[in-house]
Design a protein around this motif. Structure first.
Motif, PDB file in Angstrom:
ATOM      1  N   ARG A 224     -45.908  14.450  29.206  1.00 47.62           N
ATOM      2  CA  ARG A 224     -44.356  14.142  28.564  1.00 47.62           C
ATOM      3  C   ARG A 224     -43.788  15.413  27.764  1.00 47.62           C
ATOM      4  N   ALA A 225     -42.657  15.280  27.372  1.00 45.97           N
ATOM      5  CA  ALA A 225     -41.691  16.086  26.906  1.00 45.97           C
ATOM      6  C   ALA A 225     -42.262  16.703  25.462  1.00 45.97           C
ATOM      7  N   ASN A 226     -42.806  18.179  25.356  1.00 50.32           N
ATOM      8  CA  ASN A 226     -43.399  18.460  23.866  1.00 50.32           C
ATOM      9  C   ASN A 226     -44.597  17.980  23.378  1.00 50.32           C
ATOM     10  N   CYS A 227     -45.591  17.490  24.616  1.00 49.89           N
ATOM     11  CA  CYS A 227     -47.053  17.394  25.250  1.00 49.89           C
ATOM     12  C   CYS A 227     -47.611  18.260  26.285  1.00 49.89           C
ATOM     13  N   ASP A 228     -48.007  19.360  25.746  1.00 53.78           N
ATOM     14  CA  ASP A 228     -48.639  20.553  26.670  1.00 53.78           C
ATOM     15  C   ASP A 228     -49.354  20.168  26.293  1.00 53.78           C
ATOM     16  N   LEU A 229     -50.436  20.269  27.545  1.00 53.27           N
ATOM     17  CA  LEU A 229     -51.830  19.934  26.626  1.00 53.27           C
ATOM     18  C   LEU A 229     -52.907  21.081  27.726  1.00 53.27           C
ATOM     19  N   VAL A 230     -53.715  21.183  27.258  1.00 53.03           N
ATOM     20  CA  VAL A 230     -55.141  22.745  28.384  1.00 53.03           C
ATOM     21  C   VAL A 230     -56.505  22.301  27.581  1.00 53.03           C
ATOM     22  N   GLU A 231     -56.954  22.920  28.713  1.00 50.71           N
ATOM     23  CA  GLU A 231     -58.415  21.844  28.520  1.00 50.71           C
ATOM     24  C   GLU A 231     -59.132  23.067  27.809  1.00 50.71           C
ATOM     25  N   ALA A 232     -59.959  22.396  26.884  1.00 46.87           N
ATOM     26  CA  ALA A 232     -60.520  23.528  25.460  1.00 46.87           C
ATOM     27  C   ALA A 232     -61.452  23.236  25.109  1.00 46.87           C
ATOM     28  N   ALA A 233     -62.247  22.710  27.238  1.00 41.64           N
ATOM     29  CA  ALA A 233     -63.528  22.749  27.388  1.00 41.64           C
ATOM     30  C   ALA A 233     -63.925  22.486  28.547  1.00 41.64           C
ATOM     31  N   PRO A 234     -64.807  22.466  29.034  1.00 36.38           N
ATOM     32  CA  PRO A 234     -65.008  22.053  30.006  1.00 36.38           C
ATOM     33  C   PRO A 234     -65.185  20.721  30.567  1.00 36.38           C
ATOM     34  N   THR A 235     -65.217  20.416  31.174  1.00 41.03           N
ATOM     35  CA  THR A 235     -65.496  18.681  31.234  1.00 41.03           C
ATOM     36  C   THR A 235     -66.520  18.103  31.356  1.00 41.03           C
ATOM     37  N   ALA A 236     -67.498  17.449  30.781  1.00 44.88           N
ATOM     38  CA  ALA A 236     -68.805  16.885  30.990  1.00 44.88           C
ATOM     39  C   ALA A 236     -68.919  15.785  31.651  1.00 44.88           C
ATOM     40  N   VAL A 237     -69.364  14.710  32.422  1.00 48.90           N
ATOM     41  CA  VAL A 237     -69.851  14.265  33.600  1.00 48.90           C
ATOM     42  C   VAL A 237     -71.167  13.831  33.371  1.00 48.90           C
ATOM     43  N   THR A 238     -70.960  12.127  33.034  1.00 50.47           N
ATOM     44  CA  THR A 238     -72.522  12.054  33.159  1.00 50.47           C
ATOM     45  C   THR A 238     -72.637  10.536  33.573  1.00 50.47           C
ATOM     46  N   VAL A 239     -73.680  10.359  34.194  1.00 49.54           N
ATOM     47  CA  VAL A 239     -73.985   9.153  35.584  1.00 49.54           C
ATOM     48  C   VAL A 239     -75.092   8.117  34.610  1.00 49.54           C
TER      49      VAL A 239
ATOM     50  N   THR B  10     -63.255  14.811  28.375  1.00 51.90           N
ATOM     51  CA  THR B  10     -62.675  16.658  28.486  1.00 51.90           C
ATOM     52  C   THR B  10     -62.184  16.997  27.012  1.00 51.90           C
ATOM     53  N   PRO B  11     -62.471  17.771  26.345  1.00 53.69           N
ATOM     54  CA  PRO B  11     -61.895  17.710  25.250  1.00 53.69           C
ATOM     55  C   PRO B  11     -60.496  18.618  25.847  1.00 53.69           C
ATOM     56  N   LEU B  12     -59.574  18.284  25.040  1.00 50.67           N
ATOM     57  CA  LEU B  12     -57.847  18.935  25.479  1.00 50.67           C
ATOM     58  C   LEU B  12     -57.656  19.994  23.852  1.00 50.67           C
ATOM     59  N   ARG B  13     -56.430  20.560  24.322  1.00 49.10           N
ATOM     60  CA  ARG B  13     -56.095  21.092  23.286  1.00 49.10           C
ATOM     61  C   ARG B  13     -54.357  21.251  23.286  1.00 49.10           C
ATOM     62  N   PRO B  14     -53.586  21.239  22.026  1.00 46.36           N
ATOM     63  CA  PRO B  14     -51.890  21.889  22.659  1.00 46.36           C
ATOM     64  C   PRO B  14     -51.924  23.184  23.138  1.00 46.36           C
ATOM     65  N   ALA B  15     -51.374  22.620  23.691  1.00 47.42           N
ATOM     66  CA  ALA B  15     -50.826  24.261  25.089  1.00 47.42           C
ATOM     67  C   ALA B  15     -50.738  25.508  23.860  1.00 47.42           C
ATOM     68  N   GLY B  16     -50.041  24.559  23.213  1.00 51.65           N
ATOM     69  CA  GLY B  16     -48.409  25.979  22.168  1.00 51.65           C
ATOM     70  C   GLY B  16     -50.009  26.707  20.521  1.00 51.65           C
ATOM     71  N   GLY B  17     -51.377  26.122  21.176  1.00 45.80           N
ATOM     72  CA  GLY B  17     -52.217  26.385  19.883  1.00 45.80           C
ATOM     73  C   GLY B  17     -52.674  25.384  18.965  1.00 45.80           C
ATOM     74  N   GLN B  18     -53.661  25.384  18.948  1.00 46.38           N
ATOM     75  CA  GLN B  18     -54.502  24.354  17.442  1.00 46.38           C
ATOM     76  C   GLN B  18     -53.158  24.380  16.676  1.00 46.38           C
TER      77      GLN B  18
ATOM     78  N   ASP C  89     -56.704  14.931  36.828  1.00 52.06           N
ATOM     79  CA  ASP C  89     -57.554  15.757  35.517  1.00 52.06           C
ATOM     80  C   ASP C  89     -56.705  17.015  35.677  1.00 52.06           C
ATOM     81  N   ALA C  90     -55.726  17.657  36.700  1.00 53.96           N
ATOM     82  CA  ALA C  90     -55.184  18.754  37.139  1.00 53.96           C
ATOM     83  C   ALA C  90     -54.187  19.356  36.654  1.00 53.96           C
ATOM     84  N   GLU C  91     -53.345  18.534  35.820  1.00 55.78           N
ATOM     85  CA  GLU C  91     -51.872  17.804  35.921  1.00 55.78           C
ATOM     86  C   GLU C  91     -52.341  17.797  33.865  1.00 55.78           C
ATOM     87  N   LEU C  92     -51.678  18.095  33.211  1.00 57.63           N
ATOM     88  CA  LEU C  92     -51.923  18.352  31.914  1.00 57.63           C
ATOM     89  C   LEU C  92     -50.620  18.557  31.208  1.00 57.63           C
ATOM     90  N   TYR C  93     -49.392  17.890  32.020  1.00 56.14           N
ATOM     91  CA  TYR C  93     -48.056  17.889  31.696  1.00 56.14           C
ATOM     92  C   TYR C  93     -47.596  16.523  30.939  1.00 56.14           C
TER      93      TYR C  93
END
Lengths: 406, 509
Positions: free
Chosen positions: A328-343, A25-33, A322-326
């Motif tokens: 630690r302090a000053n490290c709030d993240l959000v998903e930047a794109a859908p999760t890719a799952v491969t087998v 999963t690509p992530l990004r800071p909740a506060g913006g890139q 995966d649903a919890e992206l906090y």
């Protein structure tokens, strides 16, 4: 896109199945890139103010500097934490998941959170009806579980089989179970990997006491204030305050009351600043090959069903975590794109499957449990082994906590 | 390069290889011995294993396949681009073991160095130019998906059989000091499978209930490892790049048992130099001692000693917690003298200087023209003096002269045999040599004198009345030497000073 369902898990856990499932999963800071984040902090051999774990990784063929945002151990701890929360919340079927519980008075801990799971010292040092747990048949069966037959562990501590455990104090016949689930969160820095790795920036910190930046007290006042809060201080702090008070009396002057938490701290650059990443990636691998190295005495179909149950448990924890992206302090993240799952498939091909939501993961776990019951007689009935903890260990922990709070 | 007939490939989904070698240090590349062990584990516990009386065992077919691997190690390897990270971090972990300290029981907490890993792009592969027998192919095809990890549990792997183009070919005639570019990888020998199975059987004996009791102080009991029935094999790089021969043709490498600070490099280099001369004994060659008979030709370079710190060494895939020492043999050295110096160096186990000692752990040899890895495509490579260099001569007064000229002269003196016509008169000769270096494409991008309260520590010997003026410089070599060559300049280039370390500048897209 095929669903991640029980048929897929069962096939994956059978002979000829794929090696692993990968979730990215690509992530990004909740506060913006542009926002900086606080990665995982580590000590160094020099025991200074700490540092971040810089590594190098290839991204699209280019070597880049990276920083470890969350380590493998930490990611697994988060999965354990959400599973524990779900159990406490009475979520089915997790609330019935077998586990080993050790109790110290009003506090209890399970193998889900203990660092060495079924083989943790808290468990091994405990008793069941006054008998050392290591002498009980149930626990001996757990310790004697092996890849040839891991049923005792499956019935008492499936988390040990999923997240790994090592019976490190045993002289021989050690249970050594790799973690089937591993993952991390990595931040890619906008720095070429062939150059020197970046040093962390420092940020300023200060504490302002609105009453006064310096609070000076005589010895009597120090002793009085400390005495009123004696229950809150560790013995070490009390001793240090007593020494400061004595010194103040001797010098016949007032001294700083900083040990009492009074007064300010002037600004200084001694705290690590955040790190700016141009890409943050959360990766997990669930190893079906690891699960296929376990047998449960239930024949090929039953063994596959038991492994699929473990896989479903791992995926359940992963979906919740995966649903919890906090982080630690000053490290709030959000998903930047859908999760890719491969087998993976033969000859290097991969199949892409849909990622699981929490409710889908619960349904999958329920289905896997029913299948394991049908084919292998697996039953989930909650706490499988209740142990009374060793009071000597509990007392030792309290003493250590007191020092740590100084 | 053509594809091999048969290959076992391994992908690392997390993009990094994390493993430890037999001594506990970082394992840089998964060797055939590790592949063999991983396949044995899959054979003994995976879906093909047979269960009898509660004991899992590999099938006869799988044991035969593993035995085939012992006798037929891969003759090639595909080693993808990789880069070691040596993060100096420490993580504290609960060990799940009891300990008693100062009368209080607690759970053991230990700090473990973490962060060592090898980033990889692409798959590893072990290749055979002739396909194994069909039954071996069948066994390996079935076993490879059951291999879960290569290395630690943070190194999950996907293995399969297929085709691969090797980047390295096994050189059965190589020894530890074969200098051609390559890697040394452990391969299993006949008997390895049986030895590992025997070790496993011994380790799985169930202890008695009394032995299983928990105690107030519990050590962490690591199972014994089997390091026998393994031999090192050299896999030489199938390198198509055409690097010209550099001023030093062979670089011998040893890991250091203690760190050598920049200001100590010359002193320790002198210590090593003296130890080499003592080891060779009477009649030590001039290429080592620097002493030539009257009228004898003095080549531009002699045996040089240099140091790399830990970070720089790891960039060259040289394992050494405290860095490494390099002993470079000049191009054109007499083969007998080369063997003499090599034997003297490899015989050294410890250096002693004043009250300090430094252990040496020999790591083999590298080709001098390809010591440094190639830079990224399109990058411009510059070279920085590390730590500092010292001018070979005093400033010239009868010709125009600057610090940049001194740097150019130092570079020219390393390859001075190219310009025998430079002349005899010192100042004009030096001017011509510096100009020749510039005409060969040398560019001094920056040069600055280094102010040092102890400048003498950067030289072994100085002429009375000459002020030692160490400098730092960044230069581009042009045609002076190849882009990957071992090179050092300046007065102390043979004794720990003036090493040139490359840096690459990639133009933004």
């Amino acid at each position: 896109m095929p669903d991640l369902d029980l048929d897929l898990l069962t096939a994956a856990c059978s002979a000829g199945g794929p090696s692993c499932l990968t979730s990215t999963t690509p992530l990004r800071p909740a506060g913006g890139q542009h926002a900086a984040i606080a990665p995982a902090k580590f000590t160094t051999r020099a025991r200074d103010n700490g540092t971040y774990a810089y590594e190098r990784r290839y991204l699209d063929g280019t070597l880049r500097h990276t920083v470890l945002v969350d380590s493998k151990q930490s990611q697994l701890n988060r999965v354990e934490a959400v599973l524990t929360q779900a159990i406490d919340d009475g979520v089915e079927p997790l609330t019935r998941m077998p586990r080993i519980r050790v109790t110290y008075g009003e506090d209890s801990y399970t193998d889900v959170v203990l660092s060495h799971r079924a083989f943790d010292a808290h468990i091994r040092a405990g008793t069941v009806d006054g008998v050392p747990v290591t002498r009980t048949e149930e626990y001996q069966a757990i310790r004697n579980a092996s890849p040839a037959n891991a049923r005792a562990l499956l019935d008492a501590s499936p988390v040990t089989l999923v997240f790994g455990g090592w019976d490190a104090s045993r002289k021989s016949g050690q249970g050594r179970w790799r973690s089937a689930l591993v993952g991390e969160i990595t931040g890619f820095l906008p720095v070429d990997g062939t150059s020197d790795h970046p040093e962390p920036s420092m940020r300023g910190g200060a504490r302002v006491d609105p009453v006064g930046m310096q609070i000076l007290l005589d010895g009597t006042a120090m002793r009085g204030i400390a005495g009123e809060q004696a229950d809150e201080f560790s013995q070490k702090t009390i001793d240090e305050i007593a020494r400061d008070a004595t010194a103040a009396d001797k010098a016949k002057e007032r001294r700083s009351a900083s040990r009492l938490g009074l007064g300010g701290i002037p600004p200084s650059l001694d705290a690590l600043a955040g790190v700016s990443c141009d890409l943050i990636v959360r990766s997990h691998v669930l190893s079906f090959a690891t699960l296929r190295q376990m047998r449960f005495g239930a024949g090929p179909a039953g063994d596959a069903a038991c492994r699929a149950l473990l896989a479903a448990l791992a995926l359940n924890g992963l979906a919740r975590s995966d649903a919890e992206l906090y982080l630690r302090a000053n490290c709030d993240l959000v998903e930047a794109a859908p999760t890719a799952v491969t087998v993976d498939r033969r000859a290097g091909d991969v199949d892409t499957v849909s990622p699981l939501t929490v409710s889908q993961a619960d349904a999958l776990l329920e289905a896997a449990l029913a299948d394991a019951d049908r084919l292998a007689g697996v039953e989930w009935s909650g706490v499988a082994l209740d142990i009374v903890g060793n009071p000597a260990i509990r007392q030792g922990a309290v003493a250590e906590d007191s020092e740590a709070s100084a | 390069m053509t594809a091999a007939d048969f290959a076992v490939l391994a992908d690392l989904p997390l993009g990094a290889y994390r493993a430890h070698g037999p001594g506990g240090g970082v394992d840089l590349l998964p060797a055939p011995a590790r592949l063999h062990a991983a396949l044995l584990c899959a054979a003994a516990t995976g879906t093909r294993a047979t269960l009898s009386d509660g004991v899992l065992s590999p099938t006869d077919a799988d044991v035969d396949a593993l035995s085939w691997l012992e006798v037929n190690p891969p003759d090639g390897a595909l080693i993808p681009r990789h880069a070691r990270s040596a993060a100096a971090t420490r993580a504290y972990r609960g060990l799940g073991l009891r300990e008693t300290r100062a009368g209080a029981e607690r759970i053991r907490l230990v700090g473990k160095d973490s962060g060592d890993s090898v980033a990889v792009t692409g798959a590893f592969a072990w290749t055979w130019s002739t396909a194994p027998p069909p039954e071996v192919v069948e066994a390996l095809t079935a076993l490879t998906p059951d291999v879960s990890h290569l290395g630690t549990s943070e190194s999950p792997a996907r293995l399969r059989v297929g085709a691969a183009v090797p980047t390295h070919r096994r050189d059965p005639d190589a020894d530890l000091f074969t200098a051609e570019d390559g890697v040394d990888l452990d391969v299993p020998e006949s008997g390895r499978t049986a030895a590992l199975r025997a070790l496993h059987a011994a380790a799985t004996v169930t202890p008695s209930p009394k032995q299983d009791l928990s105690s107030a102080n519990e050590p962490e009991l690591r199972p014994a490892a089997e390091n026998g029935w393994v031999v090192s094999a050299r896999y030489a790089a199938l390198d198509t790049s055409d690097e010209p021969e550099g001023p030093w043709s062979v670089v011998l490498v040893a890991a250091l048992g203690r760190s050598v600070q920049p200001g100590e490099r010359v002193s320790w280099a002198v210590t090593l130099h003296r130890a080499l001369v003592a080891a060779v004994g009477y009649g030590a060659p001039g290429v080592l001692t620097g002493a030539y008979g009257t009228g004898a030709h003095r080549p531009a370079n002699r045996v040089a000693v240099q140091f790399l710190d830990r970070a720089t060494a790891s960039a060259l895939d040289l394992a050494g917690d405290h860095g490494v020492v390099l002993v470079a043999l000049p191009t054109g050295i007499d083969p007998v003298e080369s063997a003499t110096v090599t034997a003297a160096f490899t015989g050294l186990r410890v250096l002693r200087r004043r009250s300090m000692s430094c252990r040496l752990h020999h790591l083999g040899a590298r080709p001098g023209r390809r010591l440094w890895p190639a830079g990224p495509a399109g990058a411009v490579r510059s070279w920085a003096t590390t730590p500092v260099a010292v001018p070979d001569t005093r400033p010239q007064r009868r010709v125009p002269w600057s610090l940049a000229d001194a740097v150019a002269l130092s570079a020219a003196l390393v390859v001075r045999d190219r310009w025998p016509e430079a002349g005899d008169r010192s100042d004009q000769r030096y001017r011509r040599l510096a100009d020749a270096a510039v005409e060969s494409g040398l560019t001094v991008e920056s040069a600055r004198r280094v102010t040092d309260s102890r400048p003498d520590r950067w030289v072994h010997r100085r002429d009375p009345g000459v002020v030692v003026q160490p400098y730092e410089a960044v230069l581009r070599l042009g045609d002076i030497a190849g882009s990957r060559a071992f090179l050092a300049i300046g007065q102390s280039r043979h004794l720990g000073g003036g090493l040139l370390v490359p840096t690459d500048l990639v133009a933004p897209a």
